[in-house]
Design a protein around this motif. Structure first.
Motif, short mmCIF file in Angstrom:
data_model
loop_
_atom_site.label_atom_id
_atom_site.label_comp_id
_atom_site.label_asym_id
_atom_site.label_seq_id
_atom_site.Cartn_x
_atom_site.Cartn_y
_atom_site.Cartn_z
N ARG A 14 -5.08 -4.38 -4.30
CA ARG A 14 -6.40 -3.78 -4.47
C ARG A 14 -6.65 -2.62 -3.50
O ARG A 14 -7.76 -2.17 -3.35
N GLU A 15 -5.59 -2.16 -2.85
CA GLU A 15 -5.76 -1.11 -1.85
C GLU A 15 -4.76 0.03 -2.06
O GLU A 15 -3.57 -0.20 -2.29
N LEU A 16 -5.27 1.25 -1.98
CA LEU A 16 -4.44 2.45 -1.99
C LEU A 16 -4.50 3.03 -0.58
O LEU A 16 -5.59 3.08 0.02
N VAL A 17 -3.37 3.48 -0.07
CA VAL A 17 -3.32 3.97 1.31
C VAL A 17 -2.55 5.29 1.37
O VAL A 17 -1.43 5.38 0.89
N LEU A 18 -3.19 6.26 2.00
CA LEU A 18 -2.56 7.56 2.27
C LEU A 18 -2.46 7.70 3.78
O LEU A 18 -3.47 7.58 4.48
N VAL A 19 -1.25 7.94 4.29
CA VAL A 19 -1.04 8.13 5.73
C VAL A 19 -0.34 9.47 5.92
O VAL A 19 0.67 9.75 5.28
N ARG A 20 -0.90 10.28 6.82
CA ARG A 20 -0.32 11.58 7.14
C ARG A 20 -0.41 11.81 8.65
O ARG A 20 -1.27 11.24 9.31
N GLU A 21 0.44 12.68 9.15
CA GLU A 21 0.37 13.09 10.55
C GLU A 21 0.18 14.60 10.58
O GLU A 21 0.70 15.32 9.73
N THR A 22 -0.56 15.06 11.59
CA THR A 22 -0.85 16.48 11.72
C THR A 22 -1.02 16.86 13.18
O THR A 22 -1.28 15.98 14.02
#
Length: 161
Positions: A14-22
């Motif tokens: 039930r979870e969507l996850v977007l992980v990014r580094e900047t």
């Protein structure tokens, strides 16, 4: 009358996850998320855009905007903030609108975090938690990863200036 059974699907369904580094500092990313005048410049993947942005940035405060499409589509969005930790975390939901008015068409709760890493970079994590597996699948099919990813890229570009 017996209580209804809890949703038994695990959170991962039930979870969507977007992980990014900047390299953009957490405080700048947070400012992009919390400044009504900046929000329209990055929030939707182009050619979509938002208008009429209103924010009452406090737990229980409201959020309103209209998402607009290139063919004249207009989708009003309203919600409330559940948690605000400056430069670290924003939690909001569309389950309610201002004054805790329940939304019969609620869709998800978002948890956006900004974590400063030992390298000096910022880890940005956007979680969309849904009430049902079906709602999560619908959000994924609508293009959550691509759309939120493009919006993140636009946020980084804007806040890098």
């Amino acid at each position: 009358m017996p209580l209804s059974a809890p949703i038994d699907s695990p959170l991962s369904e039930r979870e969507l996850v977007l992980v990014r580094e900047t390299d953009v500092p957490a405080a700048k990313l947070y400012a992009g998320w919390t400044s009504p005048e900046l929000y329209p410049q990055w929030f939707c993947p182009k050619p979509w855009y938002v208008t009429d942005v209103e924010m009452d940035l406090r737990p229980g405060g409201f959020s309103r905007m209209t998402m607009c499409g290139p063919d004249g589509e207009r989708f009003p969005n309203a919600g409330v903030y559940l948690e605000i930790v400056p430069n670290e975390k924003i939690v909001f939901t569309d389950a309610y609108s201002a004054n805790w008015e329940p939304n019969p068409n609620h869709f998800f709760t978002a948890i956006v975090t900004f974590e400063t890493l030992p390298s000096g970079k910022t880890r940005y994590t956007a979680r969309a938690r849904h009430w049902t597996k079906e709602a999560c699948e619908k959000h994924a099919a609508m293009g959550f990863m691509d759309g939120w990813g493009k919006a993140f890229d636009q946020l980084v570009e804007l806040m890098s200036k």
